[in-house]
Design an enzyme around this catalytic site. Structure first.
Site, short mmCIF file in Angstrom:
data_model
loop_
_atom_site.label_atom_id
_atom_site.label_comp_id
_atom_site.label_asym_id
_atom_site.label_seq_id
_atom_site.Cartn_x
_atom_site.Cartn_y
_atom_site.Cartn_z
N LYS A 150 0.85 -1.18 0.00
CA LYS A 150 0.00 0.00 0.00
C LYS A 150 0.89 1.24 0.00
O LYS A 150 1.80 1.36 0.83
CB LYS A 150 -0.90 0.01 1.24
CG LYS A 150 -1.93 -1.11 1.26
CD LYS A 150 -3.03 -0.90 0.24
CE LYS A 150 -4.17 -1.88 0.44
NZ LYS A 150 -5.28 -1.64 -0.52
N LYS A 246 -14.17 -8.14 -6.58
CA LYS A 246 -14.48 -8.19 -5.15
C LYS A 246 -15.98 -8.43 -5.00
O LYS A 246 -16.79 -7.73 -5.63
CB LYS A 246 -14.10 -6.88 -4.45
CG LYS A 246 -12.60 -6.64 -4.35
CD LYS A 246 -12.32 -5.31 -3.65
CE LYS A 246 -10.83 -5.06 -3.50
NZ LYS A 246 -10.56 -3.69 -2.96
#
Length: 329
Positions: A150, A246
């Site tokens: 990230k 997702k």
């Protein structure tokens, strides 16, 4: 046979802050749905995401609005028109899959016509911190085959290099969570080659990605926030090489499988991702993961305490939940 539906807010504390470009989480707030016919019960979980205008309250309200139809027997196909894509539909859809498995005495894999889930390599996430702290976090996970970094727009080069140096052999996914712009993506191309990044995930905001149609990236770029359902693929296929499927975006396993198959039919690469969640979110996602090139389902690994019988991780290899947890008899 009539049904009963129960929906509730559950909270799972995290073992450490989960920092991304968009903010920090210290707990996973989820909506758990249970649908029962009086004999068998099925469970599902949705994770409301503020990025998409969702909250626990709005998700519970959406499910309540569909309660009558669901309790009257609406099936998964009917659900596609009852609720829009999102966490509410995901929780209900997955509960219906689980209920169908238990009613029929067949696993969800059998209902799909697919093999039972097996252990697979799933990314372990290195959250945003100083390069030194990210290197230390990486060193503890260096044996994992796949890591996800990230980053934001504040010196991502140093962060990526720190992780690569601490894990020289792992495949790397870099995820800026929409925090970069076109100039930064272009400027970092040599760095992405240098550090052998396998995939760059949603570097720019979903509403500012049109320029990708004319851009040739040094590494594959994956759509996340830009893609939700199969209908998005006409545009996505011109801008990205991969899509992140997702269940919370697609609105359940039913729509996620449709998206995954439609993406494959267009020659797009696949990634299966998740929100920070319990294993009840991950169990159905494993049925998309088996179709995917990249898997990022480490949400439950961040929990202090998962639901009993959930997935387990060993050095980046994710094992399915215990038999009977979800979708298995």
């Amino acid at each position: 046979m009539s049904r009963t539906l129960q929906a509730q807010h559950d909270r799972f504390e995290l073992i450490a802050p989960f920092r991304i470009a968009r903010g920090v989480k210290t707990a996973a707030d989820v909506v758990t749905v249970t649908i029962s016919d009086g004999v068998a019960s099925g469970r599902g979980e949705g994770v409301p995401y503020p990025r998409y205008g969702e909250s626990i309250e709005s998700t519970l309200a959406a499910i309540e609005g569909a309660r009558a139809a669901i309790e009257a027997g609406a099936d998964r196909q009917a659900l596609l028109s009852l609720l829009p894509p999102g966490a509410a539909r995901n929780a209900v859809d997955c509960a219906l899959w689980d209920l169908e498995a238990r009613q029929s005495g067949r696993s969800v894999a059998s209902l799909i016509g697919a093999p039972e889930p097996q252990p697979l390599a799933s990314a372990l996430t290195i959250v945003i911190d100083s390069p030194e702290a990210m290197a230390r976090a990486t060193a503890a996970l260096a044996a994992a085959p796949l890591l996800k970094i990230k980053v934001d727009a504040n010196d991502p080069a140093a962060q990526i290099r720190a992780v690569r140096n601490a894990a020289p052999d792992a495949a790397l996914i870099v995820d800026p969570n929409e925090s970069w712009n076109q100039a930064l993506v272009e400027a970092l191309q040599p760095l992405l080659i240098e550090t052998r990044v396998a995939l760059l995930e949603q570097p720019v905001p979903a509403d500012h990605d049109a320029w990708l149609e004319g851009f040739t990236s040094a590494v594959p770029i994956c759509a996340d926030e830009s893609v939700h359902v199969a209908a998005d693929l006409d545009v996505i296929a011109r801008r990205y090489s991969h899509v992140n499927v997702k269940l919370d975006k697609a609105g359940g396993l039913t729509a996620a499988l449709e998206l995954a198959r439609a993406a494959r039919a267009r020659g797009l690469g696949l990634m299966t991702g998740c929100m920070v969640s319990s294993s009840l979110s991950i169990a159905p996602a494993l049925h998309v993961a088996r179709l995917s090139d990249f898997v990022d389902l480490d949400g439950p690994i961040w929990l202090r305490e998962d639901r009993p019988g959930g997935v387990t991780d060993e050095s980046g290899m994710l094992a399915p939940p215990a038999t009977g947890f979800w979708g298995t008899i």
